[in-house]
Scaffold this active site. Structure first.
Site, PDB file in Angstrom:
ATOM      1  N   ASP A  11       1.188  -0.832  -0.042  1.00  0.00           N
ATOM      2  CA  ASP A  11      -0.043  -0.078  -0.167  1.00  0.00           C
ATOM      3  C   ASP A  11       1.440   1.141   0.002  1.00  0.00           C
ATOM      4  OD1 ASP A  11      -2.261   1.337   0.118  1.00  0.00           O
ATOM      5  OD2 ASP A  11      -1.492   1.778   2.426  1.00  0.00           O
ATOM      6  N   ASP A  13      -0.201   4.694   0.366  1.00  0.00           N
ATOM      7  CA  ASP A  13      -0.904   6.508   2.060  1.00  0.00           C
ATOM      8  C   ASP A  13      -0.580   5.574   3.453  1.00  0.00           C
ATOM      9  OD1 ASP A  13      -1.081   7.822  -0.017  1.00  0.00           O
ATOM     10  OD2 ASP A  13      -2.758   7.276  -1.217  1.00  0.00           O
TER      11      ASP A  13
HETATM   12  C1  XBP Z   1      -5.631   6.194   0.227  1.00  0.00           C
HETATM   13  C2  XBP Z   1      -6.335   6.613  -0.014  1.00  0.00           C
HETATM   14  C3  XBP Z   1      -6.522   8.082  -1.134  1.00  0.00           C
HETATM   15  C4  XBP Z   1      -5.724   9.439  -0.696  1.00  0.00           C
HETATM   16  C5  XBP Z   1      -6.050   9.939  -1.245  1.00  0.00           C
HETATM   17  O1  XBP Z   1      -6.045   4.576   1.080  1.00  0.00           O
HETATM   18  O2  XBP Z   1      -7.565   6.135   0.356  1.00  0.00           O
HETATM   19  O3  XBP Z   1      -7.966   8.909  -1.443  1.00  0.00           O
HETATM   20  O4  XBP Z   1      -5.950  10.023   0.684  1.00  0.00           O
HETATM   21  O5  XBP Z   1      -5.461   9.997  -2.580  1.00  0.00           O
HETATM   22  P1  XBP Z   1      -4.740   3.292   1.146  1.00  0.00           P
HETATM   23  P2  XBP Z   1      -6.401  10.610  -4.107  1.00  0.00           P
HETATM   24  O6  XBP Z   1      -3.910   3.493   1.957  1.00  0.00           O
HETATM   25  O7  XBP Z   1      -5.239   2.273   1.573  1.00  0.00           O
HETATM   26  O8  XBP Z   1      -4.791   3.134  -0.702  1.00  0.00           O
HETATM   27  O9  XBP Z   1      -7.187  11.798  -3.187  1.00  0.00           O
HETATM   28  O10 XBP Z   1      -5.606  10.086  -5.188  1.00  0.00           O
HETATM   29  O11 XBP Z   1      -7.251   9.783  -4.088  1.00  0.00           O
HETATM   30 MG    MG Z   2      -3.528   3.571   3.459  1.00  0.00          MG
END
Ligand code: XBP
Ligand code: MG
Length: 255
Positions: A11, A13
């Site tokens: 993953d 973020d």
């Molecule tokens: C990450 C997200 C993303 C980011 C924002 O979740 O939910 O939406 O918060 O990015 P994960 P965008 O870590 O589970 O992948 O605005 O590009 O969606």
């Molecule tokens: Mg995440």
């Protein structure tokens, strides 16, 4: 488990880097201000909004749940897409300016895995441009090349906690889930990985510490480094103080 470990799936973020509070959140607020909106997502509110993955989906969730009095323009989808495009521009600029480092142990583990011939991939709900900007700003221009497959954003219609993005990456790489270990930071991410039948190591962060990580193979507060040990939250680290390939192989079921 009898399969050999062949790949690590990450993953982005919250897992590769702590991008949410001081990255995505700030970029959303900049996009709102630029559009003349008086919305401001505080650190606390953003923690609640993270229940919904995907930036466009999160804006819609905010309007429905927290700002239902807002008179949305007739083309709501276009309005949200425009705001989100501006948010991505702000976010990528923040990364390019070197705003967000990788989390403890991430670069070490990625490089060790690559050297050991393990295949690497990314499975995230965030926008593809955000991933390449993060990898370039932290690992250099060749950072993205470490990863054989980058599954990101709208490439699958159903975002995490649906398993679709992991299933997409597994299919693209011709891998069985039993040949992989996934790395996540959140309950939505863990549900997604478990839904794809992946053994999963969770590294928590300030936003996800209280989540339900039932089903995870190991839960720690960071991958850690020699001299910078993780705090064990759940699972058996077999005496290890930081997550290295030995521990990943143990978690997967091989020595
Ligand atoms: C990450 C997200 C993303 C980011 C924002 O979740 O939910 O939406 O918060 O990015 P994960 P965008 O870590 O589970 O992948 O605005 O590009 O969606
Ligand atoms: Mg995440």
């Amino acid at each position: 488990m009898s399969e050999k470990l062949r790949a690590l799936l990450f993953d982005v973020d919250g897992t590769l880097a702590d991008t949410e509070r001081d990255g995505h959140r700030v970029a959303f607020n900049r996009a709102f201000a630029e559009a003349g909106l008086d919305w401001n997502w505080s650190v606390e509110l953003y923690g609640e909004l993270l229940a919904v993955t995907g930036g466009k989906e999160r804006i819609r969730h905010f309007l429905e749940r927290y700002h239902s009095g807002f008179e949305a323009p007739p083309d709501l989808a276009g309005f949200v897409a425009g705001l989100h495009a501006a948010k991505t521009r702000h976010y990528v600029r923040m990364l390019t300016e070197g705003g967000i480092p990788l989390r403890s142990g991430v670069e070490r583990l990625l490089k060790a895995a690559s050297t050991a011939g393990l295949r690497l991939a990314i499975a995230t709900t965030t926008t593809p441009d955000n991933v390449t900007a993060l990898l370039a700003s932290t690992l250099g221009e060749e950072g993205a090349a470490l990863f054989e497959c980058i599954g990101a954003g709208d490439v699958v219609p159903a975002k995490k906690p649906a398993p679709d993005i992991y299933l997409y990456v597994l299919e693209k790489m011709g891998l069985d889930p039993a040949e992989c270990v996934a790395f996540e930071d959140s309950e939505n991410g863990l549900r997604s990985a478990l839904g794809a039948k992946l053994k999963t190591i969770v590294t928590t962060n300030d936003y996800t510490r209280g989540h339900d990580f039932g089903g995870a193979a190991l839960v720690v507060d960071r991958l850690g480094e020699p001299g910078e040990p993780f705090e064990l939250i759940d699972g058996d680290p077999a005496g290890a103080e930081y997550v290295d390939l030995d521990l990943v192989r143990r978690v997967h079921g091989h020595q």
